[in-house]
Write an enzyme that holds these catalytic residues in place. Structure first.
Site, PDB file in Angstrom:
ATOM      1  N   GLU A  91      -5.896  -4.445  10.584  1.00 37.18           N
ATOM      2  CA  GLU A  91      -4.917  -3.556  10.869  1.00 37.18           C
ATOM      3  C   GLU A  91      -5.247  -2.681  12.072  1.00 37.18           C
ATOM      4  O   GLU A  91      -6.032  -1.820  12.083  1.00 37.18           O
ATOM      5  CB  GLU A  91      -4.880  -2.590   9.707  1.00 37.18           C
ATOM      6  CG  GLU A  91      -4.347  -3.115   8.327  1.00 37.18           C
ATOM      7  CD  GLU A  91      -3.910  -2.236   7.492  1.00 37.18           C
ATOM      8  OE1 GLU A  91      -2.804  -2.229   7.132  1.00 37.18           O
ATOM      9  OE2 GLU A  91      -4.672  -1.282   6.926  1.00 37.18           O
ATOM     10  N   LYS A 130       0.330   4.285  -0.393  1.00 33.21           N
ATOM     11  CA  LYS A 130      -0.204   5.817   0.058  1.00 33.21           C
ATOM     12  C   LYS A 130      -0.124   6.663  -0.874  1.00 33.21           C
ATOM     13  O   LYS A 130       0.037   6.402  -1.872  1.00 33.21           O
ATOM     14  CB  LYS A 130       0.115   5.952   1.475  1.00 33.21           C
ATOM     15  CG  LYS A 130      -0.082   4.736   2.265  1.00 33.21           C
ATOM     16  CD  LYS A 130      -0.088   4.796   3.861  1.00 33.21           C
ATOM     17  CE  LYS A 130      -0.200   3.631   4.608  1.00 33.21           C
ATOM     18  NZ  LYS A 130       0.009   3.709   6.044  1.00 33.21           N
ATOM     19  N   SER A 159       2.843  -1.842  10.471  1.00 30.96           N
ATOM     20  CA  SER A 159       4.330  -2.068  10.814  1.00 30.96           C
ATOM     21  C   SER A 159       4.840  -3.421  10.672  1.00 30.96           C
ATOM     22  O   SER A 159       5.878  -3.785  11.068  1.00 30.96           O
ATOM     23  CB  SER A 159       4.556  -1.542  12.481  1.00 30.96           C
ATOM     24  OG  SER A 159       4.175  -0.201  12.503  1.00 30.96           O
ATOM     25  N   ASN A 174       0.851  -0.957  -0.196  1.00 31.25           N
ATOM     26  CA  ASN A 174      -0.058  -0.116  -0.042  1.00 31.25           C
ATOM     27  C   ASN A 174       0.878   1.365   0.029  1.00 31.25           C
ATOM     28  O   ASN A 174       1.273   1.570   0.970  1.00 31.25           O
ATOM     29  CB  ASN A 174      -0.944  -0.008   1.273  1.00 31.25           C
ATOM     30  CG  ASN A 174      -1.696   1.370   1.262  1.00 31.25           C
ATOM     31  OD1 ASN A 174      -1.832   2.055   0.421  1.00 31.25           O
ATOM     32  ND2 ASN A 174      -2.193   1.629   2.530  1.00 31.25           N
ATOM     33  N   HIS A 229      -9.762   1.473   4.693  1.00 25.93           N
ATOM     34  CA  HIS A 229      -8.446   1.792   5.376  1.00 25.93           C
ATOM     35  C   HIS A 229      -8.715   2.732   6.386  1.00 25.93           C
ATOM     36  O   HIS A 229      -9.440   3.682   6.420  1.00 25.93           O
ATOM     37  CB  HIS A 229      -7.457   2.335   4.318  1.00 25.93           C
ATOM     38  CG  HIS A 229      -5.794   2.245   4.989  1.00 25.93           C
ATOM     39  ND1 HIS A 229      -5.536   3.319   5.775  1.00 25.93           N
ATOM     40  CD2 HIS A 229      -5.177   1.328   4.951  1.00 25.93           C
ATOM     41  CE1 HIS A 229      -4.302   2.838   5.937  1.00 25.93           C
ATOM     42  NE2 HIS A 229      -3.989   1.815   5.588  1.00 25.93           N
ATOM     43  N   GLY A 255       2.000   2.401  10.849  1.00 23.34           N
ATOM     44  CA  GLY A 255       3.057   3.394  10.743  1.00 23.34           C
ATOM     45  C   GLY A 255       3.711   3.973  11.977  1.00 23.34           C
ATOM     46  O   GLY A 255       4.181   4.920  11.927  1.00 23.34           O
TER      47      GLY A 255
HETATM   48  P1  PGA Z   1       2.428   0.514   7.828  1.00 30.41           P
HETATM   49  O1  PGA Z   1       1.015   0.588   7.159  1.00 30.41           O
HETATM   50  O2  PGA Z   1       3.062  -0.774   7.264  1.00 30.41           O
HETATM   51  O3  PGA Z   1       3.389   1.564   7.333  1.00 30.41           O
HETATM   52  O4  PGA Z   1       2.340   0.422   9.208  1.00 30.41           O
HETATM   53  C1  PGA Z   1       0.432  -0.116   6.741  1.00 30.41           C
HETATM   54  C2  PGA Z   1      -1.272   0.149   6.222  1.00 30.41           C
HETATM   55  O5  PGA Z   1      -1.574   1.374   6.409  1.00 30.41           O
HETATM   56  O6  PGA Z   1      -1.622  -0.652   5.495  1.00 30.41           O
END
Ligand code: PGA
Length: 244
Positions: A161, A10, A207, A8, A91, A167
């Site tokens: 999630e 973003k 993460s 993903n 999301h 993040g």
């Molecule tokens: P991250 O994001 O791996 O940076 O924690 C995961 C997501 O938002 O799908």
């Protein structure tokens, strides 16, 4: 079943960066399959670059209407026409930063299924909900509201999630994630059947990185990962995909 590892991206990567990433990824894939959700502006470029490779391209969001006066929005048929094969829906950033309601998420899910784009339904509890022991209730509410009335759940992917793990560098422990996935599977069985629920891939997100992915994928109810930060670098993403 081979784990599904979705990148993903973003709001990252231009068309040129997308092409360069996919060209670099191809020789690193081995026999494995990649799933990438670039920003809208790079989907077409990604589909073109991914031709003749085991790389599936998807989108990060969509509108719930087939067309209309919705400034700035993108429909499922537009995504389909570009070659997107899956779409993230609900999301955490869309729910909590852009205030998408559970009802809107349900309508998007229905539209994606009608369009035959695989929806990846993202759910997960906030930190205060986990700390007050509400995780199971939140998962039940989010799954039920999104899936209510939908009779065919065969073409669905779910991503658990926990909001506090996205993040933040704070990954859920494999045991904690497994427990949440088991709860999701049970709710999915109630909403469809045990047979169908057993086949719905449930991915973990929050993460995930090359160091912690093996422990997560070793859990019986974790069929893959939805990855933000660690998917932006081609070496780290290919390492995630190649984790046995
Ligand atoms: P991250 O994001 O791996 O940076 O924690 C995961 C997501 O938002 O799908």
């Amino acid at each position: 079943m081979e784990p599904i590892i979705i990148a993903n991206w973003k709001m990252h990567k231009s068309q040129d960066e997308t092409r360069a990433f996919i060209e670099a990824l191809k020789p690193l894939l081995g026999s494995k399959k990649a799933w990438i959700a670039p920003p809208f502006t790079a989907i077409q470029e990604a589909v073109k670059a991914a031709q003749n490779a085991k790389i599936v391209i998807g989108a990060q969001n969509m509108h719930d209407a087939p067309q209309g006066a919705f400034t700035g929005q993108i429909s499922s048929s537009m995504l389909k026409a570009l070659g997107a094969q899956f779409v993230l829906i609900g999301h955490s950033e869309c729910r909590h930063v852009f205030c998408e309601s559970e009802d809107l998420i349900h309508r998007k899910l229905v539209r994606a299924l009608e369009e035959k784009i695989t929806p990846v339904l993202c759910i997960g509890e906030k930190l205060e909900e986990r700390e007050t022991d509400q995780t199971a209730d939140v998962l039940r509410r989010q799954l039920t509201s999104a899936l209510e009335g939908i009779s065919d759940l065969q073409d669905l992917i779910v991503a658990y999630e926990p909001v506090w793990a996205i993040g933040t560098g704070k990954v859920a422990s494999p045991e904690m994630a497994q427990e949440a996935h088991m709860i999701c599977r049970k709710i999915l069985a109630e909403l469809s059947s045990e047979k169908i629920a057993a086949k719905i891939p449930i991915l973990y997100g929050g993460s995930v990185n090359p160091k912690n992915i093996a422990g997560l994928l070793a859990q019986p109810d974790i069929e893959g990962a939805l990855v933000g930060g660690a998917s932006l670098d081609v070496n780290s993403y290919s390492q995630l995909i190649r984790t046995p």
